[in-house]
Design a protein around this motif. Structure first.
Motif, PDB file in Angstrom:
ATOM      1  N   SER A   2       0.764  -1.181  -0.127  1.00  0.00           N
ATOM      2  CA  SER A   2      -0.043  -0.060   0.017  1.00  0.00           C
ATOM      3  C   SER A   2       0.936   1.127  -0.016  1.00  0.00           C
ATOM      4  O   SER A   2       0.627   2.337  -0.645  1.00  0.00           O
ATOM      5  CB  SER A   2      -0.849   0.048   1.228  1.00  0.00           C
ATOM      6  N   LYS A   3       1.997   1.162   0.886  1.00  0.00           N
ATOM      7  CA  LYS A   3       2.705   2.603   0.825  1.00  0.00           C
ATOM      8  C   LYS A   3       3.396   2.928  -0.572  1.00  0.00           C
ATOM      9  O   LYS A   3       3.611   3.911  -0.828  1.00  0.00           O
ATOM     10  CB  LYS A   3       3.626   2.270   2.108  1.00  0.00           C
ATOM     11  N   THR A   4       4.002   1.789  -1.116  1.00  0.00           N
ATOM     12  CA  THR A   4       4.847   2.046  -2.292  1.00  0.00           C
ATOM     13  C   THR A   4       3.796   2.179  -3.498  1.00  0.00           C
ATOM     14  O   THR A   4       4.304   2.752  -4.397  1.00  0.00           O
ATOM     15  CB  THR A   4       5.654   0.663  -2.719  1.00  0.00           C
ATOM     16  N   GLY A   5       2.384   1.833  -3.309  1.00  0.00           N
ATOM     17  CA  GLY A   5       1.746   1.862  -4.496  1.00  0.00           C
ATOM     18  C   GLY A   5       1.728   0.824  -5.410  1.00  0.00           C
ATOM     19  O   GLY A   5       1.091   0.840  -6.529  1.00  0.00           O
ATOM     20  N   GLY A  21       0.549  -2.322  -5.376  1.00  0.00           N
ATOM     21  CA  GLY A  21      -0.904  -3.107  -5.686  1.00  0.00           C
ATOM     22  C   GLY A  21      -1.649  -2.154  -6.423  1.00  0.00           C
ATOM     23  O   GLY A  21      -2.296  -2.650  -7.442  1.00  0.00           O
ATOM     24  N   GLU A  22      -1.962  -0.657  -6.268  1.00  0.00           N
ATOM     25  CA  GLU A  22      -2.701   0.082  -7.370  1.00  0.00           C
ATOM     26  C   GLU A  22      -1.973   0.076  -8.706  1.00  0.00           C
ATOM     27  O   GLU A  22      -2.801   0.013  -9.585  1.00  0.00           O
ATOM     28  CB  GLU A  22      -2.509   1.548  -6.762  1.00  0.00           C
ATOM     29  N   ARG A  23      -0.502  -0.029  -8.857  1.00  0.00           N
ATOM     30  CA  ARG A  23      -0.005  -0.104 -10.228  1.00  0.00           C
ATOM     31  C   ARG A  23      -0.498  -1.291 -10.891  1.00  0.00           C
ATOM     32  O   ARG A  23      -0.790  -1.450 -11.819  1.00  0.00           O
ATOM     33  CB  ARG A  23       1.590   0.044  -9.889  1.00  0.00           C
ATOM     34  N   GLY A  75      -7.766  -1.268   0.213  1.00  0.00           N
ATOM     35  CA  GLY A  75      -6.733  -0.537  -0.051  1.00  0.00           C
ATOM     36  C   GLY A  75      -6.503  -0.526  -1.665  1.00  0.00           C
ATOM     37  O   GLY A  75      -5.924   0.337  -2.103  1.00  0.00           O
ATOM     38  N   THR A  76      -6.877  -1.419  -2.367  1.00  0.00           N
ATOM     39  CA  THR A  76      -6.709  -1.602  -3.717  1.00  0.00           C
ATOM     40  C   THR A  76      -7.856  -1.741  -4.734  1.00  0.00           C
ATOM     41  O   THR A  76      -8.010  -1.097  -5.392  1.00  0.00           O
ATOM     42  CB  THR A  76      -5.644  -2.691  -3.837  1.00  0.00           C
ATOM     43  N   GLN A  78       9.066   0.280  -5.341  1.00  0.00           N
ATOM     44  CA  GLN A  78       7.958  -0.714  -5.836  1.00  0.00           C
ATOM     45  C   GLN A  78       9.027  -1.725  -6.448  1.00  0.00           C
ATOM     46  O   GLN A  78       8.396  -3.080  -6.338  1.00  0.00           O
ATOM     47  CB  GLN A  78       7.230  -0.168  -7.034  1.00  0.00           C
ATOM     48  N   ILE A  79      10.190  -1.690  -7.226  1.00  0.00           N
ATOM     49  CA  ILE A  79      11.038  -2.652  -7.753  1.00  0.00           C
ATOM     50  C   ILE A  79      11.470  -3.596  -6.435  1.00  0.00           C
ATOM     51  O   ILE A  79      11.119  -4.753  -6.598  1.00  0.00           O
ATOM     52  CB  ILE A  79      12.126  -2.167  -8.400  1.00  0.00           C
TER      53      ILE A  79
END
Length: 489
Positions: free
Chosen positions: A114-117, A119-121, A161-162, A282-283
């Motif tokens: 969630s913090k790195t984003g 999941g959204e990506r 969250g996603t 994220q990586i």
């Protein structure tokens, strides 16, 4: 705060205890066992009603049991002298349980997504590729949940969250709102969001927190349990079928009015492009997740416990600055879960220590002796699964009944309790679909108001029935076939 909800666990617990003055204690149960049972009943009522934080309810129950010195091994004997040190050592034993720490660590790993984003990506990318049709969008939702499920045991967290924010953005694009045109597309997406989350909760041991909790309670009853990979393999054929079937079932049973549109894919593609190139965090998170998955799958080969793997992942996340130490300390849901589950594991184990489960097995076990082992197992599975209607929390459900069913499974002549319990607990995830309150993510999807109460219950019953039929026809024969090859410990 509702004072009725606050008083109910106390009143019911006190009534259960003093009822022994009205009725003779059952043969085989001591007064200490009855006292412990009354505390445990109050705990379960509290977890169902939740007048205060569930973790605090667990702490109160443990404190009462320690105070009255009931719960440790041997405390079921009224004449036994339990020292203060022994009582508190028992009361805090749950905090040394490896499964409790696995759940805690998995919550922290979910924080990285969630913090790195990340999941959204992942979600936006899949929607951009599959979102040209409504059915494809249903599969995109299911795939996102499937990818996140091994690492985020709170299905409410991964949905909230996603997945849910994506769905909540798509439906209004077609003027589909809770109070206007809900069936246009919004209701379908909402239902697939819930149903696919329930399916993925069964596919992985870490797909929902009650799964490892159930195995911990079974293990404390001296019945062997499986590891992460064996759970996955045991459910694999059913998992594949349900994963493929769920968006299709929703498409035909609860069809959307809009069958396809390029707007969704274009919207997701624009949002995805706006994210820019993948940042280092994220990586790193993606690599750490893959390392964790490899170690979980290869646990027997690498000789690394699943909890150890989760702790390694947390260390790597902090070392790679995916999260900070302050993030770790500030993760209230994770620490809340640690306290909550540590107390529940201990309280559930106390039922056996005071002799209540032995009494229950003797009292109810003879009811199963007239059936063949396979028929007895099916009866237990039906009872175990459909009792879910009466619990507003998967955790409360597991805490209340798993240990009881271990005793019942152990009482079936010529049966394998470890295999029976595996068959009983594997469907816990997908059976969460039956009610608007059956699992952590249910209130989130139900609260969107796209699907009204009667429809929600009807859909839940239909999907749960279809899922269970598939499990009976495919899952049980597969578990019986593969059991000799699974890792029980």
């Amino acid at each position: 705060m509702s004072y009725a909800k606050l008083l109910a666990p106390i009143v019911i617990g006190v009534f259960v205890y003093f009822s022994h003055y009205l009725f003779t204690l059952p043969d085989g149960l001591s007064l200490n066992a009855w006292l412990y049972l009354s505390i445990f009943v109050g705990l379960i009522i509290g977890l169902i009603l939740e007048p205060i934080a569930p973790a605090l309810i667990g702490v109160i129950a443990i404190t009462l049991a320690v105070l009255f010195k009931v719960g440790p091994v041997g405390s079921g004997d009224t004449q036994a002298i339990i020292k203060d040190s022994a009582a508190i050592k028992w009361g805090l034993a749950g905090f040394s349980d490896s499964v409790v720490w696995l759940i805690f660590a998995a919550f922290t790993i979910g924080l990285g997504f969630s913090k790195t984003g990340l999941g959204e990506r992942i979600a936006l990318y899949l929607v951009s590729k599959l979102g040209k049709s409504t059915l494809g969008l249903g599969y995109a939702i299911a795939i996102v949940d499937l990818i996140l499920a091994p690492f985020i045991p709170s299905n409410a967290a991964r949905s909230g969250g996603t997945v849910y924010p994506i769905v909540n953005s798509i439906a209004p694009m077609f003027e589909s709102y809770a109070d206007k045109n809900p069936r246009k597309i919004g209701a379908y997406l909402i239902w697939i969001g819930l149903a696919s989350c329930c399916v993925s909760s069964s596919i992985f041991l870490t797909g929902q927190a009650p799964n490892p909790l159930a195995l911990s309670l079974i293990s404390k009853s001296n019945v062997a349990v499986v590891d992460w990979l064996s759970w996955f393999l045991a459910f694999l054929p059913v998992g594949i079928i349900l994963f493929i079937l769920t968006p299709l079932l929703g498409y035909f049973i609860y069809p959307p009015e809009v069958r396809g549109s390029k707007e969704i894919a274009l919207w997701a593609e624009d949002k995805y492009k706006a994210l820019g190139t993948m940042p280092k965090t994220q990586i790193f998170m993606l690599i750490i997740a893959l390392i964790g998955l490899i170690l979980w799958v290869g646990a027997s080969f690498f000789q690394i416990n699943a909890t150890t793997t989760a702790l390694i992942m947390i260390i790597l996340m902090i070392a790679c600055k995916v999260i900070t130490w302050q993030d770790f300390l500030a993760n209230k849901p994770a620490w809340n879960t640690l306290v909550w589950f540590a107390t529940l594991v201990t309280m559930a184990g106390g039922l056996k220590n005071v002799g209540f489960l032995d009494y229950l097995a003797n009292a109810l076990g003879h009811q199963l002796t007239g059936f063949k082992p396979f028929i007895a197992m099916i009866l237990l599975l039906m009872l175990f699964s459909w009792l879910r209607y009466f619990f507003a929390s998967g955790t409360a459900y597991v805490t209340a009944i798993v240990a009881i069913f271990v005793s019942l499974a152990s009482s079936i002549p010529d049966a394998n309790p470890a295999q029976i319990m595996l068959i009983l607990v594997l469907p816990m995830g997908f059976m969460g679909v039956i009610t608007p309150y059956g699992t952590g993510c249910s209130p989130l999807w139900f609260g969107s108001n796209y699907i009204k109460g009667p429809q929600f219950f009807l859909l839940g019953g239909v999907f749960a029935l279809i899922y269970m039929i598939i499990y009976l026809l495919v899952g049980i024969p597969w578990v019986e076939f593969i059991s000799p090859y699974l890792s029980f410990h």
